[in-house]
Design a protein around this motif. Structure first.
Motif, PDB file in Angstrom:
ATOM      1  N   SER A 184       0.844  -1.193   0.000  1.00 43.20           N
ATOM      2  CA  SER A 184       0.000   0.000   0.000  1.00 43.20           C
ATOM      3  C   SER A 184       0.875   1.236   0.000  1.00 43.20           C
ATOM      4  O   SER A 184       2.105   1.152   0.127  1.00 43.20           O
ATOM      5  CB  SER A 184      -0.937   0.009   1.221  1.00 43.20           C
ATOM      6  N   SER A 185       0.240   2.387  -0.133  1.00 47.03           N
ATOM      7  CA  SER A 185       0.969   3.654  -0.132  1.00 47.03           C
ATOM      8  C   SER A 185       0.150   4.730   0.571  1.00 47.03           C
ATOM      9  O   SER A 185      -1.071   4.592   0.750  1.00 47.03           O
ATOM     10  CB  SER A 185       1.272   4.114  -1.567  1.00 47.03           C
ATOM     11  N   VAL A 186       0.849   5.780   0.970  1.00 49.18           N
ATOM     12  CA  VAL A 186       0.191   6.981   1.480  1.00 49.18           C
ATOM     13  C   VAL A 186       0.697   8.169   0.673  1.00 49.18           C
ATOM     14  O   VAL A 186       1.773   8.118   0.075  1.00 49.18           O
ATOM     15  CB  VAL A 186       0.478   7.215   2.980  1.00 49.18           C
ATOM     16  N   ALA A 187      -0.093   9.226   0.667  1.00 54.98           N
ATOM     17  CA  ALA A 187       0.302  10.444  -0.037  1.00 54.98           C
ATOM     18  C   ALA A 187      -0.090  11.660   0.790  1.00 54.98           C
ATOM     19  O   ALA A 187      -1.133  11.653   1.455  1.00 54.98           O
ATOM     20  CB  ALA A 187      -0.355  10.515  -1.412  1.00 54.98           C
ATOM     21  N   LEU A 188       0.741  12.668   0.758  1.00 52.74           N
ATOM     22  CA  LEU A 188       0.432  13.971   1.339  1.00 52.74           C
ATOM     23  C   LEU A 188       0.247  14.959   0.201  1.00 52.74           C
ATOM     24  O   LEU A 188       1.084  15.036  -0.697  1.00 52.74           O
ATOM     25  CB  LEU A 188       1.546  14.434   2.268  1.00 52.74           C
ATOM     26  N   ALA A 256      -8.651  20.874 -12.090  1.00 55.43           N
ATOM     27  CA  ALA A 256      -8.110  21.882 -13.000  1.00 55.43           C
ATOM     28  C   ALA A 256      -8.135  23.259 -12.334  1.00 55.43           C
ATOM     29  O   ALA A 256      -9.146  23.673 -11.768  1.00 55.43           O
ATOM     30  CB  ALA A 256      -8.926  21.908 -14.289  1.00 55.43           C
ATOM     31  N   GLY A 257      -7.004  23.933 -12.380  1.00 54.84           N
ATOM     32  CA  GLY A 257      -6.900  25.258 -11.791  1.00 54.84           C
ATOM     33  C   GLY A 257      -6.505  25.260 -10.332  1.00 54.84           C
ATOM     34  O   GLY A 257      -6.294  26.325  -9.744  1.00 54.84           O
ATOM     35  N   VAL A 258      -6.420  24.086  -9.732  1.00 54.47           N
ATOM     36  CA  VAL A 258      -5.995  23.988  -8.332  1.00 54.47           C
ATOM     37  C   VAL A 258      -4.584  23.414  -8.309  1.00 54.47           C
ATOM     38  O   VAL A 258      -4.354  22.282  -8.766  1.00 54.47           O
ATOM     39  CB  VAL A 258      -6.944  23.090  -7.515  1.00 54.47           C
ATOM     40  N   GLY A 259      -3.626  24.164  -7.799  1.00 58.73           N
ATOM     41  CA  GLY A 259      -2.248  23.685  -7.745  1.00 58.73           C
ATOM     42  C   GLY A 259      -2.024  22.777  -6.542  1.00 58.73           C
ATOM     43  O   GLY A 259      -2.389  23.114  -5.416  1.00 58.73           O
ATOM     44  N   LEU A 260      -1.444  21.615  -6.791  1.00 53.34           N
ATOM     45  CA  LEU A 260      -1.179  20.656  -5.720  1.00 53.34           C
ATOM     46  C   LEU A 260       0.257  20.148  -5.813  1.00 53.34           C
ATOM     47  O   LEU A 260       0.730  19.808  -6.901  1.00 53.34           O
ATOM     48  CB  LEU A 260      -2.129  19.456  -5.805  1.00 53.34           C
ATOM     49  N   SER A 261       0.927  20.113  -4.682  1.00 52.68           N
ATOM     50  CA  SER A 261       2.212  19.430  -4.576  1.00 52.68           C
ATOM     51  C   SER A 261       1.985  18.192  -3.733  1.00 52.68           C
ATOM     52  O   SER A 261       1.335  18.262  -2.680  1.00 52.68           O
ATOM     53  CB  SER A 261       3.257  20.329  -3.912  1.00 52.68           C
ATOM     54  N   CYS A 262       2.511  17.050  -4.205  1.00 49.95           N
ATOM     55  CA  CYS A 262       2.177  15.783  -3.563  1.00 49.95           C
ATOM     56  C   CYS A 262       3.430  14.937  -3.333  1.00 49.95           C
ATOM     57  O   CYS A 262       4.322  14.890  -4.173  1.00 49.95           O
ATOM     58  CB  CYS A 262       1.194  14.977  -4.418  1.00 49.95           C
ATOM     59  N   GLY A 263       3.446  14.268  -2.193  1.00 48.93           N
ATOM     60  CA  GLY A 263       4.507  13.321  -1.888  1.00 48.93           C
ATOM     61  C   GLY A 263       3.907  11.958  -1.603  1.00 48.93           C
ATOM     62  O   GLY A 263       2.958  11.849  -0.828  1.00 48.93           O
ATOM     63  N   VAL A 264       4.449  10.922  -2.235  1.00 51.61           N
ATOM     64  CA  VAL A 264       3.924   9.564  -2.110  1.00 51.61           C
ATOM     65  C   VAL A 264       4.994   8.672  -1.513  1.00 51.61           C
ATOM     66  O   VAL A 264       6.175   8.752  -1.887  1.00 51.61           O
ATOM     67  CB  VAL A 264       3.491   9.002  -3.484  1.00 51.61           C
ATOM     68  N   ALA A 265       4.584   7.811  -0.580  1.00 55.57           N
ATOM     69  CA  ALA A 265       5.513   6.853   0.028  1.00 55.57           C
ATOM     70  C   ALA A 265       4.836   5.493   0.108  1.00 55.57           C
ATOM     71  O   ALA A 265       3.658   5.397   0.472  1.00 55.57           O
ATOM     72  CB  ALA A 265       5.950   7.308   1.412  1.00 55.57           C
ATOM     73  N   GLU A 266       5.601   4.465  -0.226  1.00 53.90           N
ATOM     74  CA  GLU A 266       5.093   3.095  -0.180  1.00 53.90           C
ATOM     75  C   GLU A 266       5.371   2.489   1.196  1.00 53.90           C
ATOM     76  O   GLU A 266       6.421   2.735   1.799  1.00 53.90           O
ATOM     77  CB  GLU A 266       5.767   2.269  -1.271  1.00 53.90           C
ATOM     78  N   VAL A 267       4.408   1.719   1.699  1.00 55.69           N
ATOM     79  CA  VAL A 267       4.574   1.058   2.992  1.00 55.69           C
ATOM     80  C   VAL A 267       5.697   0.028   2.898  1.00 55.69           C
ATOM     81  O   VAL A 267       5.725  -0.792   1.979  1.00 55.69           O
ATOM     82  CB  VAL A 267       3.265   0.371   3.429  1.00 55.69           C
ATOM     83  N   ARG A 268       6.625   0.076   3.852  1.00 55.08           N
ATOM     84  CA  ARG A 268       7.729  -0.880   3.905  1.00 55.08           C
ATOM     85  C   ARG A 268       7.541  -1.829   5.092  1.00 55.08           C
ATOM     86  O   ARG A 268       7.046  -1.419   6.153  1.00 55.08           O
ATOM     87  CB  ARG A 268       9.071  -0.153   4.054  1.00 55.08           C
TER      88      ARG A 268
END
Length: 307
Positions: A184-188, A256-268
């Protein structure tokens, strides 16, 4: 929900055994009681072993089927006191339905339970109607109190503006995800230049942007929460690596028109929830440092960005 159902099914099984031991039954009737007890025991084992992977409809079916089992047990010629003791198991159905289900589904389960259990008691002919009505009064009061408590508990774990789970609810779900051990993964997800939106267009405009993010279409099984301020957190059970990154990009494409910065990490394996979130936060920081409007993956090799 699964844990609560397992506890109540276990208690129901014990009640059935105690009632059977305290009643004089023919071999045939003991066989019927044994079948009912075996059914609840199997349901308990299923809940403990695979309950978290069962669809919600199956869990609702278990609650509804419980009322029929109780009614069947009451129909077996027992002493009136034993029949009323079994009828008290209706309280378990009331608690489950009112705590975990929406109002229409809960009302349907409770009414169905009343019809099945009350009908079985009255058909016996040896339980007075006032006794049945007294039991119903207790159950109705229990239903009202449980429903109100459930709504209050829900409010404590949801964001008042967006209606999404709040950080507390997300942390609970994250702990379950880490313990589950699945890939699985999580994202901020962080809104770019959100302070400028509030400063130039007002807080109402900022709220509308937050609500747009809250209304995004999620893949099956995913959970989106408001992590605080202009930051959202996303759980992606069963998705890892490139698939998780692609899923987050698809979410961004809906906004569209909404700026997003995202970080994704996989469960280890062996990693704590705190360690997992630190890696996701590091990936989010990398996305912002690379110019914002990006999805970065927390990995040992450089992640690829699309924007």
């Amino acid at each position: 929900m699964v844990e609560t159902l397992a506890v109540l099914f276990t208690a129901g099984t014990l009640v059935g055994i105690l009632v059977a031991l305290g009643s004089e039954l023919s071999p045939t009737r003991r066989l019927v009681v044994g079948g009912i007890v075996a059914s609840t025991s199997l349901a308990t084992v299923a809940l403990v072993t695979v309950g978290r992977r069962l669809p919600r409809r199956v869990l609702e079916g278990l609650v509804g089927g419980s009322a029929l089992l109780i009614a069947l047990a009451i129909a077996i010629p027992l002493e009136p006191s034993s029949a009323v003791a079994l009828a008290c198991l209706l309280a378990f159905i009331v608690v489950d339905a009112c705590y975990f289900f929406s109002r229409p589904v809960a009302v349907g389960h409770v009414l169905g339970g009343f019809l099945a259990v009350d009908g079985s008691l009255l058909l016996r002919g040896d339980v007075p109607l006032p006794t049945v009505l007294a039991l119903d009064t207790i159950m109705v009061a229990l239903a009202v109190v449980t429903y109100r408590l459930a709504r209050r508990a829900s409010g404590a774990s949801s964001d008042p503006l967006t209606g999404l789970p709040n950080r507390r609810a997300f942390d609970d779900a994250l702990q379950d995800l880490v313990r589950d051990g699945r890939t699985s993964s999580v994202a901020l997800l962080d809104l770019d230049h959100f302070k400028e939106i509030n400063d130039t267009a007002g807080h109402e405009a900022g709220d509308r942007v937050l609500l747009r993010v809250a209304e995004v279409q999620l893949p099956a099984g995913a959970l989106l929460a408001r992590h605080g301020g202009d930051e959202f957190a996303l759980l992606l059970p069963g998705r890892a690596g490139e698939e998780a990154v692609a899923t987050v990009w698809r979410m961004c494409d809906q906004l569209a028109g909404v700026g997003l910065s995202c970080g994704v990490a996989e469960v280890r394996a062996g990693e704590s929830a705190a360690q997992l979130m630190r890696r996701a936060d590091g990936a989010l920081y990398a996305a912002k440092a690379a110019g914002r409007g990006r999805v970065e993956f927390a990995a040992t090799t450089p992640s690829r960005g699309r924007r």
